[in-house]
Design an enzyme around this catalytic site. Structure first.
Site, short mmCIF file in Angstrom:
data_model
loop_
_atom_site.label_atom_id
_atom_site.label_comp_id
_atom_site.label_asym_id
_atom_site.label_seq_id
_atom_site.Cartn_x
_atom_site.Cartn_y
_atom_site.Cartn_z
CD GLN A 184 -4.09 -3.80 8.41
OE1 GLN A 184 -3.10 -3.38 9.00
NE2 GLN A 184 -4.09 -4.03 7.10
CG ASP A 210 -1.61 5.66 4.87
OD1 ASP A 210 -2.20 4.80 4.19
OD2 ASP A 210 -0.52 5.48 5.43
CD GLU A 211 -2.86 2.87 8.55
OE1 GLU A 211 -3.84 2.10 8.43
OE2 GLU A 211 -1.70 2.49 8.76
NE ARG A 251 0.94 -5.60 11.20
CZ ARG A 251 0.56 -5.01 10.08
NH1 ARG A 251 1.31 -4.09 9.55
NH2 ARG A 251 -0.55 -5.35 9.45
CE LYS A 303 -1.35 1.13 3.82
NZ LYS A 303 -1.89 1.25 5.19
CB THR A 304 3.71 2.34 2.10
OG1 THR A 304 3.04 1.93 3.28
CG2 THR A 304 4.42 3.64 2.36
#
Length: 793
Positions: free
Chosen positions: A250, A219-220, A603, A36-37
């Site tokens: 998330q 973002d997020e 993670r 994503k980043t």
DNA sequence: TGGCAAAGGCTTTTT
DNA sequence: GCCTTTGCCA
């Protein structure tokens, strides 16, 4: 074109789809580890390469760390471009600097941190004159905070509480806002609230900023609250080039007002939206991904998505069952140390994650004893330290003389003869006249009932302050040094830590000065006191994370969002801890806890271990622990379950005297150890019918275990666990100090108060307290401390 | 007023 | 177990 190649190289079709989308709303649903980043940074680079002015782009993130990372990666693709990147709060703080007068503030306004606003809240409660007998300031604070996140103003809250009668919060809220206004300050929530309302009420300004930030990336997005939603919405009306990225699975900040609907309904809000799904995972092994996926399937409020990966199968996920938290910490430290020695892992390859900061302590011990390098990312860090807060309070007051919280903090720090009474008088005067307390201090002569001596001390403080203020425009380093010197702060520190080995306070002061030096160097021109203070106010704990450091990372699941590690340990996967007992009662709470574990699991790149303990030391004493119900939602047949063997010498090796409580408890409290783990009858109706809950044998102490433990404890000289022996046995074995039985009716003699009778006994362990009736009344004593002699009963 | 020791209270997560 | 508040004494 070379730049273009670099930007679009190595991207998948759906990634290119997202990257090359320029105008109009865009929703990117991106699973964990889906790059994503990468997509976001490449998209920014692409936009710039297509001729969009960098100054028209704003990228809003959740943490400074995420912003820094983004900046770094964009810089690599298109060097030297200045796109605004930062957190929502910083974004708003900077806008507010500019438009402060429009909301009744001056541009040198201060940002109150949580403890500052707690102070202000207490004062507001006092002024509002409400009784807090049934709530706490914290509770009122959180009600008000939630209101602010939902854009509810004091007037609105008052209006809506008209019917049922004004609530505590509705009475305090206006006072609290008045406090902030008088102090020329805002709290975290206000940063968002002020801007959201400003945009709503000023169409011209809104249009102007909409045009200024023509392209907005968030973002997020799953973690945004209503205020944040309103802000981006307002900035995307004339130029609806809003692109948001997120993953409903998330979302872990519901408690902070994050509204999952923002992302779930995005397609409704922007009908012309282009939706891109990034479902391929490049991070984890299939083994890890399957566990994550099956777990999250149990959530109902989500968007179904398919997680898949082409990575190698890897090792099975491990579920480890330890006896207690100390063994858990030691075993994990050993395992890491082994993996480093044998398999060539680096410290930075490991992360240990947990639900609560309190769980970090035993880990810290374990790693320190082995000399393992680690970094703990937790609250109560540097900027929360007393000495740091003190010095920053001086700077805050210099920058904003109306900062009442800062003033009250430093008025008598270092001590200069200004007591609580005097401060209270000043505060009262300030409240009555609606002026900042520094003004009250300047008019100290007009305050009645103040001792002459106190007034002199106050005046001397004001003179000191005025002297410090002359340096306001100096570099941060000079200013800090000047403050330390003029206030004789170090001498004060040394004096107050006389017998402690606590030299760290002075070291912290030096570190703060170093931070100032760095700031000065980083901002040779635009550096200002105001900016420095803003930065220190808006740093998050997660920002302390440094990945270039070769260290083991230890942090909360919340802080881990957005990060990845080859090997991950999630500890304390126990009922009441994860899910946390305070979230267990509602479906929404349970779903968020599930997402939290989902975040933790995802993670991991190569190996993942989840662990729980049979007993966990909590608030001083150890209690039986029950495995998390979430285990029943995982593919257990493919998880490797390892129960640690009973170590022969475990109890003798135990370096902490307190892994089992010494026996202060009376035998009657036995039962607690026995009423183990009824596997959560109340919750989990759906998954419940698995009667062979795999923990039946493993996670309760079996008879055999119990006997072994008793045998081992008997060998020890330390007082054994009361629940496993009777008082008589302990006395006979000589293993315990003579156990005095205090109960209702026992006659005792106290060294000071004479003879009395115990009325009641409450509490347990070292806190066991007896209420004793003497001739002149009743008093409470902690049995562990009180000097009592039994004389009968 | 200030310093100290004991009692009280409390823990989810963070911008 | 730890931090904060309180209450007592110099």
């Amino acid at each position: 074109m070379a730049v273009m190649d670099a930007i679009l190289k190595d991207l998948t079709e759906s990634q290119i789809d997202a990257v090359t989308h320029l105008d109009g709303p865009l929703l990117m649903l991106a699973g964990p580890g889906s790059g994503k980043t990468r997509v976001v940074t490449h998209r920014i680079a692409y936009m710039i390469s297509q001729g969009i002015a960098p100054s028209q782009i704003a990228a809003l993130t959740f943490t400074n760390k995420a912003a820094d990372e983004m900046r770094l990666r964009v810089e690599k693709l298109v060097p030297g471009q200045s796109v605004w990147m930062g957190t929502f709060h910083r974004f708003c703080a900077q806008l507010l600097r500019r438009y402060a007068p429009m909301v009744g503030l001056a541009e040198n306004y201060s940002i109150y941190d949580t403890s500052d606003s707690k102070q202000a809240m207490k004062r507001a409660i006092e002024v509002a004159d409400v009784s807090t007998s049934h709530t706490s300031p914290e509770q009122i604070a959180s009600t008000i905070s939630r209101a602010k996140n939902r854009l509810v103003t004091p007037e609105m809250m008052l209006a809506s509480s008209k019917r049922s009668g004004p609530t505590m919060a509705s009475k305090v809220y206006p006072q609290y806002q008045q406090q902030l206004l008088t102090a020329n300050a805002v709290d975290f929530d206000d940063l968002l609230l002020h801007i959201a309302l400003l945009l709503r009420d000023n169409p011209e300004l809104r249009a102007q900023l909409d045009a200024r930030f023509r392209y907005i990336l968030v973002d997020e997005y799953q973690d945004t609250n209503l205020a944040q939603y309103a802000i981006v919405r307002a900035l995307s009306i004339d130029h609806p080039n809003l692109s948001v990225t997120g993953d409903p699975d998330q979302s872990i900040y519901g408690w902070r007002g994050a509204d999952l609907n923002n992302i779930l309904d995005f397609e409704k809000d922007y009908p012309s939206v282009k939706t891109v799904r990034l479902e391929q995972n490049y991070r984890s092994t299939p083994n890890i991904l399957r566990v994550a996926d099956q777990l999250i399937q149990h959530n109902r409020r989500r968007k179904q998505k398919e997680l898949y990966t082409h990575n190698d199968e890897g090792d099975p996920v491990v579920l480890r069952i330890y006896h207690n938290g100390y063994e858990e910490a030691d075993a994990i430290a050993d395992e890491i140390s082994n993996a480093m020695a044998v398999e060539g892992f680096r410290p930075r390859d490991f992360a240990i994650l947990y639900r609560m900061n309190a769980l970090s302590r035993s880990l810290e011990h374990a790693m320190r004893r082995r000399g393992l390098p680690y970094q703990i990312i937790n609250g109560l860090e540097f900027y929360q330290r007393k000495e740091i807060k003190d010095l920053l309070a001086y700077l805050h007051l210099i920058n904003n003389p109306r900062h009442d919280v800062a003033l009250q903090r430093i008025l008598n720090t270092p001590t200069r003869g200004i007591g609580a009474k005097t401060i209270q008088r000043l505060r009262g005067y300030a409240d009555r006249h609606n002026v900042p307390m520094l003004d009250a201090a300047r008019q100290v002569d007009q305050i009645e009932g103040l001792a002459k001596r106190s007034a002199t001390c106050v005046t001397r403080f004001v003179e000191l302050f005025d002297r410090l203020s002359l340096k306001a425009t100096a570099s941060i380093e000079d200013l800090l040094r000047y403050v330390v010197e003029e206030t004789k702060y170090e001498a004060f520190l040394l004096k107050s830590h006389v017998d402690e080995q606590d030299s760290s306070a002075v070291a912290n002061v030096d570190e703060l000065i170093t931070a100032g030096v760095e700031f000065d160097r980083y901002h040779p021109d635009d550096g200002s006191l105001e900016l420095f203070l803003e930065q220190t106010a808006l740093v998050a704990d997660t920002d302390a994370f440094e990945d270039e450091n070769d260290r083991i990372t230890v942090m909360t699941l919340h802080a881990a969002k957005g990060l990845e590690f080859p090997r991950v340990f999630v500890i304390g996967v126990e009922d009441g801890l994860l899910p946390h007992s305070r979230s267990r009662d509602t479906d929404a709470g349970m779903e968020e806890e599930r997402r939290l574990l989902f975040v933790g699991i995802t993670r991991a790149k190569e190996r993942l271990q989840l662990s729980c303990c049979k007993s966990r030391t909590f608030r001083g004493d150890s209690r039986p622990a029950v495995p998390s119900p979430f285990f029943n939602e995982m593919p257990l047949d493919e998880i490797r379950r390892v129960e640690s063997e009973v170590q022969q010498n475990w109890f003798d090796d135990d370096p902490y005297g307190n892994s089992y409580p010494d026996s202060w408890d009376l035998p009657e409290e036995d039962s607690e150890a026995n009423q183990d783990s009824e596997p959560n009858q109340d919750s989990g109706s759906a998954v419940h019918e698995k009667p062979d809950s795999l923990f039946d044998e493993t996670c309760q102490l079996t008879e055999q275990d119990r006997e072994q433990e008793i045998a081992k404890r008997k060998k020890k000289t330390r007082a054994p666990l009361a629940s496993l022996q009777t008082a008589a046995e302990m006395l006979a074995s000589g293993s315990a100090p003579p156990l005095t039985v205090y109960r209702e009716g026992t006659q005792v003699r106290h060294g000071e108060y004479g003879e009395g009778t115990i009325v009641s006994v409450t509490g347990r362990g070292p806190k066991r307290t007896a209420m004793i009736r003497f001739d002149d009344g009743e008093r409470n004593f902690r049995l562990a401390f009180a000097n009592l002699e039994v004389i009968g009963g």
